[in-house]
Design an enzyme around this catalytic site. Sequence first.
Site, PDB file in Angstrom:
ATOM      1  N   HIS A   1       5.957   7.225   4.349  1.00  0.00           N
ATOM      2  CA  HIS A   1       6.132   6.033   3.514  1.00  0.00           C
ATOM      3  C   HIS A   1       7.279   5.138   3.957  1.00  0.00           C
ATOM      4  O   HIS A   1       7.455   4.048   3.427  1.00  0.00           O
ATOM      5  CB  HIS A   1       6.374   6.437   2.054  1.00  0.00           C
ATOM      6  CG  HIS A   1       7.740   6.994   1.811  1.00  0.00           C
ATOM      7  ND1 HIS A   1       8.063   8.297   2.101  1.00  0.00           N
ATOM      8  CD2 HIS A   1       8.875   6.422   1.345  1.00  0.00           C
ATOM      9  CE1 HIS A   1       9.325   8.515   1.806  1.00  0.00           C
ATOM     10  NE2 HIS A   1       9.849   7.395   1.355  1.00  0.00           N
TER      11      HIS A   1
HETATM   12  C1  UD1 Z   1      11.114   4.473  -2.768  1.00  0.00           C
HETATM   13  C2  UD1 Z   1      12.559   4.800  -2.373  1.00  0.00           C
HETATM   14  C3  UD1 Z   1      12.577   5.907  -1.307  1.00  0.00           C
HETATM   15  C4  UD1 Z   1      11.782   7.112  -1.756  1.00  0.00           C
HETATM   16  C5  UD1 Z   1      10.370   6.654  -2.105  1.00  0.00           C
HETATM   17  C6  UD1 Z   1       9.495   7.809  -2.565  1.00  0.00           C
HETATM   18  C7  UD1 Z   1      14.165   2.965  -2.457  1.00  0.00           C
HETATM   19  C8  UD1 Z   1      14.937   1.998  -1.654  1.00  0.00           C
HETATM   20  N1  UD1 Z   1      13.221   3.652  -1.806  1.00  0.00           N
HETATM   21  O1  UD1 Z   1      10.470   3.877  -1.649  1.00  0.00           O
HETATM   22  O2  UD1 Z   1      13.923   6.307  -1.094  1.00  0.00           O
HETATM   23  O3  UD1 Z   1      11.749   8.061  -0.711  1.00  0.00           O
HETATM   24  O4  UD1 Z   1      10.456   5.674  -3.153  1.00  0.00           O
HETATM   25  O5  UD1 Z   1       8.226   7.363  -2.892  1.00  0.00           O
HETATM   26  O6  UD1 Z   1      14.402   3.070  -3.638  1.00  0.00           O
HETATM   27  N2  UD1 Z   1       4.097   0.989  -5.517  1.00  0.00           N
HETATM   28  C9  UD1 Z   1       2.952   1.258  -6.206  1.00  0.00           C
HETATM   29  N3  UD1 Z   1       3.037   2.091  -7.284  1.00  0.00           N
HETATM   30  C10 UD1 Z   1       4.212   2.628  -7.686  1.00  0.00           C
HETATM   31  C11 UD1 Z   1       5.381   2.341  -6.959  1.00  0.00           C
HETATM   32  C12 UD1 Z   1       5.298   1.525  -5.862  1.00  0.00           C
HETATM   33  O7  UD1 Z   1       1.875   0.795  -5.865  1.00  0.00           O
HETATM   34  O8  UD1 Z   1       4.237   3.377  -8.686  1.00  0.00           O
HETATM   35  C13 UD1 Z   1       4.026   0.095  -4.350  1.00  0.00           C
HETATM   36  C14 UD1 Z   1       4.865  -1.151  -4.598  1.00  0.00           C
HETATM   37  O9  UD1 Z   1       4.066  -2.207  -4.947  1.00  0.00           O
HETATM   38  C15 UD1 Z   1       5.586  -1.395  -3.283  1.00  0.00           C
HETATM   39  C16 UD1 Z   1       5.422  -0.112  -2.503  1.00  0.00           C
HETATM   40  O10 UD1 Z   1       4.587   0.760  -3.249  1.00  0.00           O
HETATM   41  O11 UD1 Z   1       5.024  -2.446  -2.564  1.00  0.00           O
HETATM   42  C17 UD1 Z   1       6.758   0.507  -2.245  1.00  0.00           C
HETATM   43  O12 UD1 Z   1       7.443   0.841  -3.450  1.00  0.00           O
HETATM   44  P1  UD1 Z   1       9.033   0.743  -3.568  1.00  0.00           P
HETATM   45  O13 UD1 Z   1       9.439   1.234  -4.899  1.00  0.00           O
HETATM   46  O14 UD1 Z   1       9.483  -0.600  -3.165  1.00  0.00           O
HETATM   47  O15 UD1 Z   1       9.616   1.708  -2.449  1.00  0.00           O
HETATM   48  P2  UD1 Z   1       9.091   3.078  -1.840  1.00  0.00           P
HETATM   49  O16 UD1 Z   1       8.550   2.808  -0.491  1.00  0.00           O
HETATM   50  O17 UD1 Z   1       8.188   3.811  -2.795  1.00  0.00           O
END
Ligand code: UD1
Length: 398
Positions: free
Chosen positions: A236
Amino acid sequence: MKILSVVGARPNFMKIAPFIRAINTYNESHPFTPSPPHPFSLSPPPPISHILVHTGQHYDDRMSKAFFEALDLPDADIDLGIGSGTHAEQIGNTMIAFEKVLKAEKPDWVVVVGDVNATLACSVTAKKENIRCCHIEAGLRSGDMSMPEEINRLVTDRLSDLLLVPDRLSIENLKAEGVPDIRIKFVGNIMIDTLEDNRNKASVLQLSDIIKGNAVLDYQFHPYIRDEHYALMTMHRPSNVDNKSVFSSLVHFLTREVSHDLPLLWPIHPRAMKNLEQFGLWQEVIEQKNLILLHPVGYHEMLRLNIGAKLILTDSGGLQEECTVLGTPCLTLRWNTERPITLREHGGASVLVGNNIGRIRSEYNLARNLSRTPVRPELWDGHTAERCLQEILEYKEG
Ligand code: UD1
């Protein structure tokens, strides 16, 4: 004493669950008896009152709600509903909402865990409000300032009053930054409390049920997927999945090489899923019948998949730690790690392979012939949460 703890994203949930249990156990064994007894008091307050705040960074049922249920976490008392966004949006919106919570609740302590955006946002806000802050999982350093998590770790540790570290290497990191000894306490790894609490429940799960229950596409379970005869994959990090050429070559390696050798189970993170589609890789992945895409799986399911995997390819920090304790050979798809204690040279089960396919291939071939060797770093004993709480209760201004 009033403690307010914060969770925001998936890896936080398994770190806060044992801490909340430790508070409950403490309250049960230290019933509050007012002196003199108040005749009209119906139920006296517990010695520690606890408030759980969810920032809402992860909001999908599979990324959040499922973990609350599986880990027996109480519903959050307050949900900030922050959701997705750029880093500045997530952090800024969390700070604005969390400041209001602190002004209303006035806790004695804010407890933050890990290194996600919620960790940074809430530690900064707590200190601005002059509230003591405790960081569980302090002192980890990758040295890589291009990782958002590294910035979160540095800021949170610089500000927190009490730094609870998982291993001795983290103590050295903090000392090298000039942190006074008095603020650093070695408590062990709280994730391992959760692993030990849930290991038995996870081990009885059937692989076929996990696959059928989580497959992205209709999938017929094949009995050839059995323990020690499948690979497990998670990915991820923006450095792996946000760059088209990097992500494409990783995906080609999985579809053209790994899945020709072993069945490959891939619980896919929403960020990676989006980019498979965006970069035109979707068809290649679904055509490969030996590569099984799963939705993000629950805590017990992931633990069960780890317990049975021949090897794991991952860029997750938490999985590196779990592989160490379970002994699963782990190829870490990064060039550095904030968790060196999980590396083979420190006795762990993991090796850094970055995203260079040649290196991944040669380490894959080596790992393929390794057998499972569990190790238990010092104080990764399932009792870290109790030590965390004890350090908060015994804290004295240094
Ligand atoms: C976040 C954490 C990372 C952790 C990871 C575990 C930070 C900087 N990063 O990264 O340290 O290892 O979580 O998963 O805090 N999204 C969904 N559904 C959700 C959550 C997110 O679809 O429930 C999508 C969002 O739209 C976004 C992408 O996933 O575009 C990334 O989510 P984001 O919370 O920005 O960071 P992670 O990559 O999950």
